[in-house]
Design an enzyme around this catalytic site. Structure first.
Site, short mmCIF file in Angstrom:
data_model
loop_
_atom_site.label_atom_id
_atom_site.label_comp_id
_atom_site.label_asym_id
_atom_site.label_seq_id
_atom_site.Cartn_x
_atom_site.Cartn_y
_atom_site.Cartn_z
N ASP A 487 -3.12 -2.71 3.27
CA ASP A 487 -3.21 -1.48 4.25
C ASP A 487 -2.00 -0.76 4.71
O ASP A 487 -2.27 0.54 4.89
CB ASP A 487 -3.80 -2.11 5.55
CG ASP A 487 -5.17 -2.60 5.52
OD1 ASP A 487 -6.08 -2.15 4.97
OD2 ASP A 487 -5.43 -3.55 6.34
C1 GLC Z 1 -2.60 -4.60 7.89
C2 GLC Z 1 -2.05 -5.39 8.76
C3 GLC Z 1 -2.77 -5.57 9.78
C4 GLC Z 1 -2.79 -4.21 10.53
C5 GLC Z 1 -3.49 -2.98 9.53
C6 GLC Z 1 -3.25 -1.85 10.05
O1 GLC Z 1 -3.95 -5.14 7.73
O2 GLC Z 1 -1.68 -6.74 8.05
O3 GLC Z 1 -2.00 -6.43 10.87
O4 GLC Z 1 -3.43 -4.07 11.68
O5 GLC Z 1 -2.69 -3.28 8.47
O6 GLC Z 1 -2.19 -1.32 10.38
C1 GLC Z 2 -4.91 -7.75 6.72
C2 GLC Z 2 -6.07 -7.02 6.81
C3 GLC Z 2 -6.67 -6.88 5.22
C4 GLC Z 2 -5.36 -6.49 4.56
C5 GLC Z 2 -4.37 -7.17 4.69
C6 GLC Z 2 -3.08 -6.41 3.89
O1 GLC Z 2 -4.99 -8.96 6.62
O2 GLC Z 2 -7.24 -7.63 7.64
O3 GLC Z 2 -7.82 -6.28 5.25
O4 GLC Z 2 -5.97 -6.43 3.20
O5 GLC Z 2 -3.83 -7.06 6.15
O6 GLC Z 2 -2.69 -5.32 4.35
#
Ligand code: GLC
Ligand code: GLC
Length: 819
Positions: A487
């Site tokens: 993400d």
């Molecule tokens: C990734 C992070 C998560 C955060 C998201 C949006 O999934 O691991 O903690 O909420 O990004 O920034």
């Molecule tokens: C958090 C999110 C997931 C994402 C990961 C890496 O675990 O829930 O969707 O793939 O972060 O950013």
């Protein structure tokens, strides 16, 4: 050091020090009514949706971190001394404190001044209520006169509004108290048809429903004035903070035990039968009362608890391993499937790190969670697949999340994550392999929940594949969009505004950012769809998918290889990310795992080379970090990933979700020793001795363990709700132990350490029970080349589908001495 121990026989983790490094939690409920509960009884409850139907209050980021929960207080009515048998909130010096976190229940017990108390908390199957069964035993030589108080604080349903909209909420709270039952009915007078109830099995000496009356002004939960003085004030909440407390007086003889049951629950009335008498403003309790009466009976409670235990014995019986490695066995047989159940239920909504307000069901998250859940309750997996697919967009793309209560997709946490649709294919494939239920492919599923747009689920999968094919960049690799699995790798954001969300801010247009990771994922998904198409006799689609996968594989070979590992991506301007050319972030874990899982690099030796690079550059004693070198400053063109201090989260933390991909990759190149080595580095049970460093619960996986660049390497965060659960279960059960459901049978393909000898596994599959004995000489590092199935020799390693349901199938699997 340890703060407790595993009780493997009872399937419990027993915490013996209440002051664990962080609150160590458990989950109550697995259907519609849920709660989180810490080892000192902190936590909260909700019905289906942690945001929209919150029953009790909880304040995140509080001090102490975990305050507010399901507290009972005991008071010695002779001395006036009072305490919390769960240690919090009074923090008295207790003897024999123990919190037994089990599967769907927790038991907190302790002794203080000769009085033992044990509280069992659980949610009975099929009900929308939780039970607290308190047993108080007098171990003194004389009779004891005690007061027992219960306490909770109600949430005014919408947890977000409850935490912010005080100008309204301080005036709307309403309750009723009738026959000793406290009913929380805020907004019931108008549009809500639901209310909460809090009941007690014993006659009451008093009650309270106004928080400040119970606590006393300027007091906190550690010394409620009601408990201190030993008398409730029978307060009725009008606005302010509705709460619930019962007061029961107990006289207990020496050696005697008294049992008191409290029920906290959620109930709904039909809209046209809310009030009794009609026209009044009094809740009609005729529907709920029988349920309350039933569960206030000790025998009913005992039976419901046994049923819960039996339910788990049955669920866990589906996949059992006896390998002789205690960390493998207890995680595979108990805790990992349990965590998979929880992640399937919660997605990323409610934990100690997820407020229940922020995120609903993630499209990619829930699709992956299903991989570790589908074998347990396939019918629920089926339902979930339909729900998720119903939010898919006509383009084949996806909303990033949907709310469980409404089942509607929304863009609240962003949109345009170009990996999303591919996970749906993997999830449906896993369901089909597990169940053989191809009828799901014909279910008419809408797009974006719009009536009239229904198409067979099969077509949704096709559109998922087309979505990627239609969004490719200059190298022929998939465009990354907002981001892919990571993400925080935001190659199109270019955000310069403080506080702006990297997920929802407008992307800059005109870029060509591509993802090697999605390319690998696409190959997996396209091959899965090819198999599904073949099952349906759709040869043309199968051929299309196979050639699309082959083409993508070639593109990765040409543009995704950096020399000693797979590149991560190409940025907005078409420059490589995750390349030796970069000064920071030269190598990323995700494409190594994903591409090799997809079979890329197996035939030309690159897989082995990439895995060697992972071992040299990314592996640490606490797991494999996401990338190296960590980003030391903000890179505008990379986005959120470079906002985290080095070693945390996506910036070179051990993001545990990705580690099993590398474990699987190691099995694909035949390295069982390497695969299990990585498995044990992040296995929570194997890290139990490091609890003061790890700090998270030793019975569940964490999303993240701080990496080697962090100030606190080895420290876990975001335990419980993480795709790590499903992927580790997949890695250990399907690839290392090698028991893999396929369309045509059960693959038995272990890839374990050479030193292992024989081991056994049991797997229920397609209605039969496969009892598998792997015959292996210690020292042999080869693979299974032949089976004996019910006495008949079968070449290869695929145990055929059962001839008849209910069959017991004996399988011997022979591991050859050399690869
Ligand atoms: C990734 C992070 C998560 C955060 C998201 C949006 O999934 O691991 O903690 O909420 O990004 O920034
Ligand atoms: C958090 C999110 C997931 C994402 C990961 C890496 O675990 O829930 O969707 O793939 O972060 O950013």
């Amino acid at each position: 050091m340890r703060y407790g121990h595993f009780d493997d026989a009872r399937r419990e983790y027993v915490i013996t020090h209440p002051d664990t490094p962080l609150p160590w939690i458990n989950y109550l409920g697995s259907e519609e009514y849920f709660g989180i509960i810490s080892n000192t009884a902190g936590g909260y409850s909700f019905y289906r949706d942690a945001r929209l139907r919150r029953l009790t209050r909880y304040r995140y980021n509080n001090a102490p971190l975990d305050l507010g929960g399901r507290y009972v207080y005991l008071r010695d009515d002779v001395s006036g001394d009072f305490w919390s048998p769960s240690w919090q909130p009074t923090q008295r010096e207790l003897e024999d404190y123990a919190c037994r976190h089990g599967l769907g229940y927790s038991i907190i017990s302790s002794r203080y001044q000769g009085i033992s108390a044990e509280t069992l908390y659980f949610v009975p199957g099929g009900e929308t209520l939780e039970i607290w069964r308190v047993r108080v035993t007098n171990e003194r030589a004389e009779p004891a006169k005690l007061s027992l108080f219960s306490s909770i604080e109600f949430c005014l349903w919408d947890a977000q509004d409850d935490a912010t909209n005080f100008q309204r909420n301080y005036s709307v709270g309403e309750v009723e108290v009738e026959d000793g039952v406290i009913y929380h009915k805020t907004e019931y007078r108008e549009r809500r048809d639901h209310f909460a109830f809090f009941a007690c099995s014993e006659p009451l000496a008093g009650f309270d429903t106004q928080r400040d009356a119970f606590l006393g002004p300027y007091r906190s939960w550690d010394r409620p004035i009601t408990v201190e003085r030993g008398a409730s004030s029978n307060s009725i909440a009008h606005g302010w903070q509705p709460s619930g407390s019962h007061h029961v007086r107990l006289e207990i003889g020496p050696g005697e035990t008294k049992e008191v049951i409290f029920l906290l629950g959620y109930a709904e009335n039909p809209r046209d039968a809310k009030f009794d008498p009609p026209g009044s403003q009094t809740i009609d309790k005729r529907l709920v009362r029988p349920t309350i009466d039933r569960y206030l009976q000790p025998a009913v409670v005992a039976e419901a608890f046994e049923a819960l235990r039996a339910r788990w014995t049955d669920l866990l019986g589906i996949c059992q391993a006896q390998t002789g490695n205690e960390h493998v066995d207890r995680m595979v047989n108990v805790w990992n499937p349990y965590q998979c159940m929880v992640t399937f239920n919660m997605s990323r909504s409610a934990s100690l790190f997820e407020s229940g307000i922020g995120r609903g069901m993630g499209f990619r998250d829930t699709s992956q969670d299903l991989l570790g859940f589908v074998h347990m309750i396939p019918s629920r997996a089926r339902e979930r697949l339909i729900d998720v697919a119903s939010t898919q967009l006509p383009t084949g793309g996806a909303y990033h999340q949907y709310q469980p209560l409404t089942k509607r997709g929304n863009n609240d946490v962003g949109s345009g994550f170009n990996d999303d649709p591919a996970w749906l294919v993997l999830a449906v494939a896993a369901y089909l392999k597990e169940t053989g239920d191809t009828s799901i492919l014909d279910v008419a599923v809408p797009y974006d929940n719009r009536p009239g747009t229904e198409r067979p689920l099969y077509e949704h999968l096709q559109r998922s594949i087309v979505y990627t094919l239609e969004r490719r960049g200059p190298h022929g690799l998939p465009l990354i969009g907002r981001a892919d699995w990571n993400d925080c790798l935001n190659l199109n954001c270019f955000s310069e505004t403080p506080g702006e969300s990297f997920q929802t801010t407008e992307n800059r247009s005109g870029g060509v950012a591509e993802s090697v990771f999605i390319a690998g994922l696409f190959v997996l998904a396209a091959n899965d769809l090819a198999e599904i198409a073949a099952l349906r006799g759709d040869g043309a689609e199968a051929a299309r998918c196979i050639s699309a996968a082959a083409e993508m594989r070639d593109v990765v070979a040409q543009h995704g290889w950096d020399g000693a590992w797979f590149r991560r991506a190409y940025d907005f301007y078409g420059r490589p990310v995750g390349s030796a050319e970069n000064d920071e972030g030269q190598i990323f874990i995700e494409p190594q795992g994903m591409c090799i899982m997809a079979g890329i690099g197996l035939d030309d030796g690159r897989a082995r080379v990439a895995l060697d690079s992972v071992r040299q550059r990314l592996a640490t004693p606490h797991g494999i970090v996401v990338l190296q070198p960590a980003f030391t400053r903000y890179h505008l063109h990379l986005g959120e990933i470079s906002t985290y201090p080095g070693g945390y989260k996506e910036n070179a933390g051990v993001f545990c979700h990705t580690n099993p991909w590398v474990m699987i990759a190691e099995t694909r190149v035949g390295n069982g020793d390497g695969a299990l080595d990585y498995y044990l580095r992040i296995n929570p049970s194997a890290r139990e001795d490091l609890s003061e460093i790890h700090r998270g619960e030793p019975y569940v996986y964490a999303q993240m363990i701080a990496g080697k660049d962090a100030a606190t390497p080895g420290e876990a965060k975001n335990t419980w709700l993480t795709g790590t659960a499903a992927w580790n279960f997949t890695a250990i059960s399907q690839w290392i132990l090698g028991i893999r459901p396929e369309h045509a049978g059960l693959r038995i393909d272990p890839c374990v350490p050479a030193a292992w000898g024989d081991f056994t596994l049991t797997r229920r599959f397609r209605g039969a029970t496969y009892r598998i004995a792997v015959r292996k000489h210690a020292g042999a590092s080869g693979r299974v080349t032949r089976l004996r199935v019910d006495g008949r020799t079968v070449g290869g390693n695929l145990a055929p589908l059962p001839a008849s349901p209910g069959a017991d199938i004996e399988v011997e699997a022979f591991v050859e001495a050399t690869p």
